[in-house]
Design a protein around this motif. Structure first.
Motif, mmCIF file in Angstrom:
data_model
loop_
_atom_site.group_PDB
_atom_site.id
_atom_site.type_symbol
_atom_site.label_atom_id
_atom_site.label_comp_id
_atom_site.label_asym_id
_atom_site.label_seq_id
_atom_site.Cartn_x
_atom_site.Cartn_y
_atom_site.Cartn_z
ATOM 1 N N VAL A 52 83.805 36.875 53.611
ATOM 2 C CA VAL A 52 84.106 37.775 52.502
ATOM 3 C C VAL A 52 85.395 37.387 51.773
ATOM 4 O O VAL A 52 85.534 37.637 50.566
ATOM 5 C CB VAL A 52 84.166 39.227 53.016
ATOM 6 C CG1 VAL A 52 85.334 39.429 53.967
ATOM 7 C CG2 VAL A 52 84.240 40.210 51.865
ATOM 8 N N LYS A 148 79.407 39.916 48.230
ATOM 9 C CA LYS A 148 80.302 38.886 47.705
ATOM 10 C C LYS A 148 79.916 38.579 46.261
ATOM 11 O O LYS A 148 78.974 37.841 45.997
ATOM 12 C CB LYS A 148 80.234 37.620 48.563
ATOM 13 C CG LYS A 148 80.525 37.866 50.041
ATOM 14 C CD LYS A 148 80.325 36.606 50.855
ATOM 15 C CE LYS A 148 80.481 36.873 52.343
ATOM 16 N NZ LYS A 148 79.374 37.684 52.897
ATOM 17 N N PRO A 289 83.813 42.805 47.597
ATOM 18 C CA PRO A 289 84.573 42.518 48.814
ATOM 19 C C PRO A 289 85.636 43.585 49.041
ATOM 20 O O PRO A 289 86.402 43.922 48.129
ATOM 21 C CB PRO A 289 85.202 41.152 48.517
ATOM 22 C CG PRO A 289 84.295 40.532 47.497
ATOM 23 C CD PRO A 289 83.847 41.674 46.640
#
Length: 300
Positions: A52, A148, A289
């Motif tokens: 991430v 992401k 994220p």
């Protein structure tokens, strides 16, 4: 003159934050350390998938040019040194110029943040993050399964921060928790011109501001920041005036009055979002994220 990181923005990142090691972690939890180490050794030359934090790390490292090395990323991990070989191989395969790493084989690594002079620590370990925050370092527990979506703005680093207990202290949040919204609003209205004490991520915001200033026109990247808070008018004024007193500006401010943050973050598309409340993080992680900052009264 010896090597120093004094003039750099230093980001310490755990292996599970930088790489997707969730499969390996399940082996560790089910079968123990020996099985985990054996698997990492078997996969030593197999590049790990991105985690991430990788998009953010990649963009930050782009601030390093021939004109100046301005950012240092260090792998700070509970892994053993042998497993650390895979971390460095994976970083090289991903094109990340990472030269330093500390591997502690199960011991908490947060104490090495001090000699590193770290400006940020990202880890999947709640215990390590809490210890880092108590030691005075900006730190967040990453949600490894966060969505992401950090490649939407290749020429910008976008970071979003909650306000109370993240950029600011939890002074006002304590009033809200103990006495309710009406008392919170009155408290903040009466103190609108009095800056809030800094929270754990105020030093990171200041460091990002310095990085942008120092880089100038040498780097084709812009740092874009946002304040995303449950505050609403009239409590918004103290937040803005606090940033003014710090001589720091943010590019966007969202005073949501309790609205779900996830949808607004999806539109802003940050490379990372930091919040002190787990419920906000869980929702945000569906879109961007996300890192949980276990600080303040909400995490007592």
């Amino acid at each position: 003159m010896g090597v120093t990181l004094e003039d750099k923005l230093v980001v310490a990142v755990s292996s599970r934050a930088l790489f997707d090691f969730e499969d390996e972690n399940r082996v560790y939890e089910a079968e123990g350390e020996a099985a985990y180490v054996a698997l990492q050794r078997e996969r030593e030359h197999v590049p790990a998938p991105p985690g991430v934090a990788m998009p953010l790390v990649r963009k930050l490292l782009a601030f390093n040019t021939e004109a100046g090395q301005r950012v240092e990323v260090v792998i700070l991990s509970r892994n053993d040194p042998v497993s650390g070989l895979r971390m460095f191989h994976s970083a090289k395969a991903a094109g990340l110029a990472i030269e330093r790493g500390v591997f502690t084989r199960g011991e908490t690594p947060y104490k090495y943040l001090r000699p590193l002079k770290a400006n940020l620590f990202l880890s999947a370990s709640d215990d390590d993050v809490r210890a880092a925050l108590e030691a005075g370092f900006p730190a967040a527990r990453v949600f490894p399964n966060s969505r992401k979506e950090a490649e939407s703005h290749p020429n910008e680093i976008r970071i979003a921060f909650d306000g109370d207990a993240v950029l600011f202290s939890d002074e006002a949040e304590r009033v809200f928790k103990s006495d309710g919204l009406q008392a919170f609003t009155a408290h903040e209205t009466e103190r609108a011109s009095k800056p809030l004490p800094p929270g754990p991520f105020a030093p990171l915001l200041a460091a990002l501001h310095r990085l942008q200033t120092v880089a100038g026109q040498d780097v084709p990247l812009r740092i874009r920041t946002a304040l995303v808070t449950a505050r609403s008018a009239p409590a918004h004024e103290r937040a803005i005036r606090t940033l003014m007193a710090w001589n720091i500006t943010v590019d966007q401010a969202m005073f949501l009055g309790g609205l779900e943050k996830r949808d607004f973050l999806r539109e802003f598309e940050p490379d990372f979002f930091f919040d002190d409340q787990t419920r906000h993080c869980v929702g945000a992680a569906e879109a961007v994220p996300t890192g949980h900052v276990p600080h303040g009264v909400a995490n007592a």
